[in-house]
Design an enzyme around this catalytic site. Structure first.
Site, short mmCIF file in Angstrom:
data_model
loop_
_atom_site.label_atom_id
_atom_site.label_comp_id
_atom_site.label_asym_id
_atom_site.label_seq_id
_atom_site.Cartn_x
_atom_site.Cartn_y
_atom_site.Cartn_z
N GLU A 152 -12.36 0.22 -9.42
CA GLU A 152 -11.99 -0.66 -10.52
C GLU A 152 -12.98 -0.66 -11.69
OE1 GLU A 152 -11.55 -1.36 -7.40
OE2 GLU A 152 -9.44 -1.92 -7.18
N GLU A 201 -18.64 -6.16 -2.37
CA GLU A 201 -17.27 -6.68 -2.27
C GLU A 201 -17.16 -8.08 -2.85
OE1 GLU A 201 -15.02 -4.61 -2.28
OE2 GLU A 201 -13.88 -4.97 -0.45
N GLU A 245 0.84 -1.21 0.00
CA GLU A 245 0.00 0.00 0.00
C GLU A 245 0.87 1.26 0.00
OE1 GLU A 245 -3.05 -0.11 -0.59
OE2 GLU A 245 -3.87 -1.97 0.21
N ASP A 260 -4.44 -9.64 -8.52
CA ASP A 260 -4.80 -8.64 -9.55
C ASP A 260 -3.65 -7.84 -10.16
OD1 ASP A 260 -4.55 -7.43 -7.06
OD2 ASP A 260 -6.47 -6.42 -7.06
C1 DMJ Z 1 -6.40 0.34 -5.13
O1 DMJ Z 1 -5.68 0.79 -4.04
C2 DMJ Z 1 -5.51 -0.24 -6.17
O2 DMJ Z 1 -6.14 -0.18 -7.38
C3 DMJ Z 1 -5.08 -1.64 -5.87
O3 DMJ Z 1 -4.32 -2.22 -6.88
C4 DMJ Z 1 -6.23 -2.55 -5.55
N1 DMJ Z 1 -7.42 -1.85 -5.32
C5 DMJ Z 1 -7.44 -0.62 -4.63
C6 DMJ Z 1 -8.80 0.01 -4.68
O4 DMJ Z 1 -9.83 -0.87 -4.69
#
Ligand code: DMJ
Length: 870
Positions: free
Chosen positions: A328, A310, A69, A216
């Site tokens: 997203e 979610e 993060e 992802d």
């Molecule tokens: C974001 O902080 C980024 O896109 C991350 O890769 C995954 N998703 C969150 C928001 O949902």
């Protein structure tokens, strides 16, 4: 914290668990939204914001943060800010004073993150202490053994940019090493990666594999690393994984997790919201058709619930109801619009914006949805809302001339930060890896739809995207009609299985014999449930196999019916009187008796406390509760008894408030109030249950305002409607005796009916479709239908434990029922004090009157804004 109008400071608010690892006392939202300001043409504000960052932000805090993060939001935010700062400086008007200060800060942060990579594998530890690093006793971190694939594989864009901007190659080297290791560890026969990996041994800890939570952005960064760095090895890796994803995970329009070792087997029956980025990535890859399909499916789920929950099941029911305003889907909408130019995607964007304004907008920002089914809020606005959601939605509608620079010169990181493409030719000191020797040329049928081809095949065809969406139009409401017809035909033909599902007893040897003949086996699960699996080829004959199919079909329907009967969705209590005006929505538990709010109009009325407060005997204050919604405390007698007592006193509804002080729907699972085992048809009024923290909001409001009006309903109502535009504000259902079926709203009824149809028909489809695909997979993988792995099963127990599908650890699912004498919450309430994110609503942090005082100014401004339809 958009409800209480404060910043969330780590340590000053009750801990929310892992989700707080994004907070490092480094002004996260400010940094994460720097480049958004420039995109939105707020150049002056950007200049001020950069000054604030340089003046106030401290990166040397004794706080343990997530490496992932911190990289995507803070390092990415600083680099995005730097990229646009130098662009502005070059233009000669703004940022003339700027001297790479953001970059210096980014470098400082980069060095702070490097100790995390001190593992034999080169995969980073998941957490680091910004001041003390890893492993030292003061660091309070460094003992972790596992990390998620996305956590280790989403560094290369920011780290390579940092290296290339500064000339310090170490960052790019470390990020490459982590990616190389993940690539080495891919499951070699499926070419898939698992969700979590041991950072020391490289063993897969979770062997399920999808494109959503936990994985992802690993895939995203392989493709984008190729775009930014021009290194073919990244493209080759991406293509190899993409081929595997399309082979095993993609079941258009669904994307379903599988096992890396047995990729023909689904690992789940639900999808998480994070996978909504994937259509956007497919656009970047050039594979437009499946992108359109998945996006359309997601849009239909959104239309059903206003937001993407979610997690949602393969038959599009809510699996986990929270929605933290994730970006997203907006991201994919933007990329699809760019690729197709189809105005349909502008309509989609408009719906997203309208829903945000209608349901999430509050005086101090936009509040996350605690439950998309009820519209209740959480006091939370994650930094990605401004970093990504705002950016993508703005860009969707922006013309080229609305943006003061050429967005095509940049690549978006996973947090939508902008990095200039010219970095690809700057400071290229790291040798490109040549993996072509170990890369097998793929059968390229997946790539028939890549960008150049779409241009050639569909030059300016405005109906191209539409023609792909059309067959999916009813996918959510009427899943897979083909399957339904097949099953209906089978039932119309009069054929019945030799054993009916409703008669089946797992202890009857004759029944077990019939099951065996039909190829159905019985597995006793550890948790006491019994699971049925049909192997068509194990049936005695093809007729028996067909009987088995019918039996399974009946069993699935029966099970789904039982689940529905036993799991009423949560309800909403919305405070509608001044000064709340519908902004406060509380998640409430339903009752298995009394008026069903999903079938009838909402009940609106002023609240009054009953005397005695527990409602366990005839009320001594009937005049006070007559025509009102009575508040009663939980405990001492059955819920039904309370309901009868307040109904006899003339109440039009009741709210039972938990007597376990500190309990809250944030931390305790909601339950339904059960009847008393007798006939409860005499109870006509609606009854809802509130945990103590939610209940105390109403009690505080009464103390402050005396007259407090609430709406009891199945879902929070739009504030515009509450203001009287569509329903009159007098008390509905004022006489409970008059309540009858005619009062039910046809709209609600049809919605309800169709919900039921969706659920059962899609179960039918699941079985039919899986049965046919199973037949073929059985031939090549005879062992592949192990009970724990397959979806093609019917569980006889109605209550399934809900597990948290993404990185957070909360659930508000309704998963139990309770009698009033039940004391199950006692233990929870003792621990909740520490963990409840919404404790600020209670008296301890900020009393309701001070929150409301804070709001007054905002409310005026807000009403002005609403008028202007901003
Ligand atoms: C974001 O902080 C980024 O896109 C991350 O890769 C995954 N998703 C969150 C928001 O949902």
């Amino acid at each position: 914290m958009p409800l209480t109008c404060r910043g969330r400071v780590r340590g000053q608010e009750p801990s929310r668990g892992d989700v707080d690892d994004a907070l490092g006392k480094f002004s996260l939202t400010l940094i994460d939204s720097l480049d958004t300001l420039v995109v939105l043409n707020k150049t002056k504000e950007f200049e001020d914001a950069v000054r604030k960052v340089l003046r106030d932000v401290n990166l040397d805090n004794d706080v343990v943060v997530s490496v992932f993060e911190t990289n995507i939001r803070v390092l990415g935010g600083l680099l995005g800010g730097h990229s646009l700062a130098i662009m502005l400086k070059e233009k000669g008007e703004y940022m003339q004073w700027y001297n790479d200060e953001l970059l210096q800060m980014a470098k400082q942060l980069g060095y702070k993150l490097l100790p995390a990579f001190n593992t034999t594998s080169g995969l980073p530890y998941p957490r680091i202490n910004l001041k003390f690093g890893i492993r030292k006793p003061e660091a309070r971190t460094g003992t972790e053994t596992d990390t998620c694939t996305a956590c280790a594989g989403t560094l290369i864009l920011e780290f390579a940019a940092l290296s290339r901007f500064t000339g310090a190659t170490i960052f790019e080297e470390y990020a490459r090493k982590a990616l190389d290791f993940l690539w080495e560890k891919r499951q070699r026969s499926s070419n898939l990666v698992g969700v979590t990996i041991n950072i020391h041994t490289g063993d897969w800890v979770r062997k399920d594999s999808g494109v959503g939570a936990g994985i992802d952005s690993y895939y995203e960064y392989l493709l984008k690393a190729y775009v930014l760095l021009g290194d073919d090895s990244f493209l080759e890796r991406f293509n190899t994984h993409y081929d595997a994803i399309m082979r095993y995970i993609s079941q258009p329009p669904l994307l379903l997790d599988v096992h890396i070792h047995k990729p023909m087997l689904n690992a789940r029956t639900w999808m998480d919201a994070l996978l909504a980025f994937f259509p956007g990535l497919q656009v970047l890859k050039g594979d437009i058709r499946p992108a359109i399909e998945t996006h359309e499916m997601l849009y239909q789920v959104i239309k059903k619930h206003n937001f993407l929950p979610e997690a949602f099941t393969t038959d599009f029911r809510v699996h986990w109801a929270q929605h933290p305003l994730r970006p997203e889907f907006a991201e994919s909408t933007y990329f699809l619009y760019k690729a197709t130019g189809d105005p349909y995607y502008l309509e989609v964007g408009k719906t997203l914006i309208e829903n945000l304004n209608k349901y999430a907008r509050v005086p101090c920002g936009f509040a996350a949805m605690k439950d998309v089914r009820t519209g209740s809020h959480e006091d939370r606005m994650d930094s990605f809302f401004l970093a990504e959601m705002f950016k993508y939605l703005y860009l969707l509608f922006a013309d080229k001339e609305d943006i003061i620079f050429d967005i095509e010169d940049y690549i978006f990181t996973t947090e939508a930060h902008l990095l200039p493409l010219w970095l690809s030719t700057t400071n290229q000191s790291i040798s490109k890896k040549n993996i072509t020797s170990e890369y097998t040329e793929l059968d390229d049928s997946n790539f028939d739809w890549t960008c150049p081809n779409t241009q050639i095949l569909f030059p300016n065809d405005p109906l191209y995207a539409q023609s792909i969406r059309e067959p999916l139009k009813n996918v959510v409401d009427k899943s897979c009609p083909r399957g339904i017809i097949r099953v209906e035909e089978s039932f119309r033909s009069g054929a019945k299985p030799p054993l009916r599902a409703r008669d089946f007893m797992a202890t009857n040897p004759e029944h077990l014999e019939i099951l065996k003949k039909m190829g159905v086996s019985l597995i006793h699960l550890k948790d006491g449930r019994v699971q049925l699996v049909q192997h068509a080829i194990q049936a005695a004959s093809s007729i028996d196999a067909e009987d088995g199919l019918r039996f399974m079909q009946e069993m699935i329907e029966l099970s789904s019916q039982q689940q529905k009967e036993q799991q009423l969705p949560p309800r909403a209590v919305q405070i509608v009187s001044h000064p709340f005006f519908g902004r406060v929505v509380l998640t409430a538990g339903p009752a298995q008796f009394g008026l069903d709010l999903s079938k009838h109009k909402e009940t609106r009325g002023f609240v009054a406390s009953s005397k005695p407060y527990n409602g366990c005997s005839e009320l001594t204050n009937p005049e006070a509760v007559m025509g009102k919604i009575a508040l009663i405390q939980r405990g001492q007698c059955m819920f039904a008894e309370k309901a009868r007592n307040i109904q006899n006193a003339g109440a039009i509804g009741g709210i039972v408030i938990d007597d376990n002080e500190g309990s809250s729907s944030d931390t305790a699972p909601l339950f339904q109030m059960a009847g008393d085992g007798k006939d409860t048809d005499d109870i006509k009024i609606p009854m809802l249950f509130l945990f103590s923290k939610e209940g105390s909001i109403i009690l505080d409001a009464i103390r402050e305002y005396e007259e407090v009006e609430v709406l009891l309903s199945d879902k929070a109502k739009d504030r515009a409607i509450l203001k009287g535009k569509m329903i009159p504000s007098y008390i509905i259902n004022s006489n409970p005796e008059m309540e009858n079926e005619e009062q039910s709203s046809p709209e609600n009824d049809s919605q309800n009916q169709s919900d039921e149809q969706v659920s059962s028909s899609s179960q039918e489809v699941d079985l039919v479709d899986q049965e046919s695909s199973e037949e073929s997979s059985l031939n090549s993988h005879p062992e592949s239908l192990s009970p724990a792995d397959t979806d093609n099963v019917a569980s006889i127990s109605p209550s399934e434990q809900t597990s948290d599908p993404t990185e957070n650890h909360e659930t508000t699912n309704l998963n139990g029922e309770c009698t009033d004498l039940d004391n199950q919450l006692q233990e929870q309430s003792e621990t909740e004090e520490d963990s409840n994110p919404n404790v600020s609503w209670g008296k301890k942090v900020q009393p309701i009157d001070s929150i409301l005082a804070d709001w007054n100014e905002d409310i005026e401004a807000f009403e002005m804004m609403e008028k202007d339809e901003l």
